[in-house]
Motif scaffolding. Structure first.
Motif, PDB file in Angstrom:
ATOM      1  N   HIS A 129       0.809  -1.216   0.000  1.00 14.36           N
ATOM      2  CA  HIS A 129       0.000   0.000   0.000  1.00 14.36           C
ATOM      3  C   HIS A 129       0.843   1.267   0.000  1.00 14.36           C
ATOM      4  CE1 HIS A 129      -3.693   2.313   0.709  1.00 14.36           C
ATOM      5  NE2 HIS A 129      -2.969   3.049   1.527  1.00 14.36           N
ATOM      6  N   ASP A 130       1.911   1.308   0.796  1.00 13.99           N
ATOM      7  CA  ASP A 130       2.695   2.545   0.897  1.00 13.99           C
ATOM      8  C   ASP A 130       3.370   2.896  -0.427  1.00 13.99           C
ATOM      9  OD1 ASP A 130       4.451   0.302   1.305  1.00 13.99           O
ATOM     10  OD2 ASP A 130       5.980   1.674   2.062  1.00 13.99           O
ATOM     11  N   VAL A 131       3.801   1.882  -1.170  1.00 13.45           N
ATOM     12  CA  VAL A 131       4.408   2.134  -2.482  1.00 13.45           C
ATOM     13  C   VAL A 131       3.333   2.568  -3.478  1.00 13.45           C
ATOM     14  CG1 VAL A 131       5.611   1.065  -4.429  1.00 13.45           C
ATOM     15  CG2 VAL A 131       6.350   0.589  -2.084  1.00 13.45           C
ATOM     16  N   ALA A 132       2.185   1.914  -3.446  1.00 17.42           N
ATOM     17  CA  ALA A 132       1.097   2.277  -4.351  1.00 17.42           C
ATOM     18  C   ALA A 132       0.652   3.720  -4.138  1.00 17.42           C
ATOM     19  CB  ALA A 132      -0.081   1.327  -4.158  1.00 17.42           C
ATOM     20  N   GLU A 133       0.726   4.195  -2.892  1.00 15.48           N
ATOM     21  CA  GLU A 133       0.337   5.575  -2.602  1.00 15.48           C
ATOM     22  C   GLU A 133       1.231   6.579  -3.330  1.00 15.48           C
ATOM     23  OE1 GLU A 133      -2.070   7.081  -1.274  1.00 15.48           O
ATOM     24  OE2 GLU A 133      -3.194   5.474  -0.292  1.00 15.48           O
ATOM     25  N   PHE A 135       2.305   6.188  -6.321  1.00  9.60           N
ATOM     26  CA  PHE A 135       1.742   6.272  -7.671  1.00  9.60           C
ATOM     27  C   PHE A 135       0.501   7.154  -7.667  1.00  9.60           C
ATOM     28  CE2 PHE A 135      -0.571   4.059 -11.334  1.00  9.60           C
ATOM     29  CZ  PHE A 135       0.153   4.719 -12.310  1.00  9.60           C
ATOM     30  N   VAL A 136      -0.328   7.026  -6.635  1.00  7.85           N
ATOM     31  CA  VAL A 136      -1.506   7.890  -6.498  1.00  7.85           C
ATOM     32  C   VAL A 136      -1.078   9.349  -6.466  1.00  7.85           C
ATOM     33  CG1 VAL A 136      -3.427   8.543  -4.999  1.00  7.85           C
ATOM     34  CG2 VAL A 136      -2.873   6.122  -5.324  1.00  7.85           C
ATOM     35  N   GLU A 137      -0.051   9.660  -5.690  1.00  2.00           N
ATOM     36  CA  GLU A 137       0.435  11.035  -5.587  1.00  2.00           C
ATOM     37  C   GLU A 137       0.991  11.523  -6.922  1.00  2.00           C
ATOM     38  OE1 GLU A 137       3.272  10.928  -2.441  1.00  2.00           O
ATOM     39  OE2 GLU A 137       1.778  10.403  -0.913  1.00  2.00           O
ATOM     40  N   PHE A 138       1.668  10.636  -7.638  1.00  3.59           N
ATOM     41  CA  PHE A 138       2.234  10.988  -8.945  1.00  3.59           C
ATOM     42  C   PHE A 138       1.128  11.383  -9.913  1.00  3.59           C
ATOM     43  CE2 PHE A 138       4.118  10.279 -13.087  1.00  3.59           C
ATOM     44  CZ  PHE A 138       5.449  10.631 -12.932  1.00  3.59           C
ATOM     45  N   VAL A 144      -5.115  13.974 -12.024  1.00  4.66           N
ATOM     46  CA  VAL A 144      -5.876  12.738 -12.169  1.00  4.66           C
ATOM     47  C   VAL A 144      -6.544  12.408 -10.837  1.00  4.66           C
ATOM     48  CG1 VAL A 144      -5.779  10.271 -12.700  1.00  4.66           C
ATOM     49  CG2 VAL A 144      -4.312  11.880 -13.947  1.00  4.66           C
ATOM     50  N   ASP A 145      -7.813  12.074 -10.873  1.00  7.22           N
ATOM     51  CA  ASP A 145      -8.575  11.727  -9.677  1.00  7.22           C
ATOM     52  C   ASP A 145      -8.592  10.207  -9.520  1.00  7.22           C
ATOM     53  OD1 ASP A 145     -10.307  11.595  -7.537  1.00  7.22           O
ATOM     54  OD2 ASP A 145     -12.077  12.203  -8.679  1.00  7.22           O
ATOM     55  N   VAL A 146      -7.900   9.707  -8.506  1.00 13.24           N
ATOM     56  CA  VAL A 146      -7.889   8.267  -8.227  1.00 13.24           C
ATOM     57  C   VAL A 146      -9.066   7.963  -7.310  1.00 13.24           C
ATOM     58  CG1 VAL A 146      -6.592   6.321  -7.286  1.00 13.24           C
ATOM     59  CG2 VAL A 146      -5.388   8.156  -8.511  1.00 13.24           C
ATOM     60  N   VAL A 147     -10.101   7.335  -7.872  1.00 14.61           N
ATOM     61  CA  VAL A 147     -11.337   7.110  -7.113  1.00 14.61           C
ATOM     62  C   VAL A 147     -11.320   5.802  -6.338  1.00 14.61           C
ATOM     63  CG1 VAL A 147     -12.684   8.520  -8.699  1.00 14.61           C
ATOM     64  CG2 VAL A 147     -12.518   6.053  -9.106  1.00 14.61           C
ATOM     65  N   ALA A 148     -10.390   4.906  -6.666  1.00 14.72           N
ATOM     66  CA  ALA A 148     -10.276   3.634  -5.945  1.00 14.72           C
ATOM     67  C   ALA A 148      -8.896   3.048  -6.199  1.00 14.72           C
ATOM     68  CB  ALA A 148     -11.345   2.646  -6.398  1.00 14.72           C
ATOM     69  N   MET A 149      -8.383   2.337  -5.198  1.00 17.20           N
ATOM     70  CA  MET A 149      -7.090   1.666  -5.374  1.00 17.20           C
ATOM     71  C   MET A 149      -7.097   0.338  -4.636  1.00 17.20           C
ATOM     72  SD  MET A 149      -3.210   2.740  -4.293  1.00 17.20           S
ATOM     73  CE  MET A 149      -3.502   2.438  -2.546  1.00 17.20           C
TER      74      MET A 149
END
Length: 239
Positions: A129-133, A135-138, A144-149
């Motif tokens: 999860h911490d690494v995926a976050e 990518f969300v920030e990037f 870009v609106d990340v509505v689900a991960m």
């Protein structure tokens, strides 16, 4: 024939690109050079080392025999952990070393979303999860609106490379959200290029995968993107 050189970290799904080459019917050449890996771990410190200037410069030298028209750093996590500005600096250094245009998978995702006019996405991430976050920030930095991960906590790229098509499809359908215009699969270690049509059919919308956007961006930099059957909406029309 367009030649896009790929700098690919370690061994996991580097054979994925042969699928796209075959479907391109001789229009695309994708030479791959395996770049060195200190520790195969989806962990920020390991990823910063993975995408270091020295490792990529070594890869560029090894790729020179193929005379690429563009070069792609075929790694998402090893680019987005540097942040938007750092990822662009990283790509600029690769371009300077290679003497041709260059980019990376993370930047390719942003550019592909802009090209398709997609602003709301869901993410099917193999990473912790911490690494995926990161990518969300990037993506968020570009609006870009990340509505689900969905994050799956897989530590090594080698393990990601063993996922079956059915497991990948399950990850994508589980991550989808009604408000998302597309689902993104950010790991180049995942085999996706043979199943993009199945992925898009499973969710009924655009699916962008790391290996798909990497090649698309490389071809764009090399001069043009041909129509390639079976490679999803991104390759439906010649650009």
């Amino acid at each position: 024939m367009a030649t896009v050189g790929l700098l690919y970290p370690g061994h996991s799904a580097e054979d994925d690109f042969a699928t796209l080459e075959a479907r391109a019917a001789g229009e695309v050449r994708l030479p791959v050079v395996i770049t060195s890996v200190g520790e195969d771990a989806h962990r920020v410190d390991a990823l910063l080392d993975l995408g270091s200037t020295e490792r990529l410069a070594d890869g560029v030298r090894a790729l020179s025999w193929s005379r690429p028209q563009a070069v792609m750093w075929a790694c998402t996590s090893g680019s987005f952990v540097f942040g938007p500005a750092g990822a662009r600096q990283q790509a600029a250094k690769v371009a300077a070393a290679a003497g041709v245009p260059a980019s990376s998978t993370s930047i390719a995702f942003v550019d592909a979303l802009r090209h398709l006019d997609i602003r709301r996405v869901a993410i099917a991430a193999s990473y912790p999860h911490d690494v995926a976050e990161h990518f969300v920030e990037f993506l968020s930095a570009d609006g870009v609106d990340v509505v689900a991960m969905g994050s799956h906590g897989i530590i090594t790229a080698a393990e990601v490379g063993t996922l079956t098509p059915e497991q990948v499809i399950q990850m994508v359908t589980a991550a989808d959200h009604p408000d998302a215009q597309a689902v993104l699969i950010p790991d180049t270690a995942m085999h996706t290029l043979a199943i993009i049509d199945r992925l898009e059919a499973a969710v009924g919308k655009t699916v962008l995968t790391a290996n798909q956007v990497t090649v698309w961006k490389g071809l764009q930099l090399a001069g043009g993107v041909p129509v390639i059957p079976g490679m999803g909406r991104l390759f439906e029309e010649a650009r």
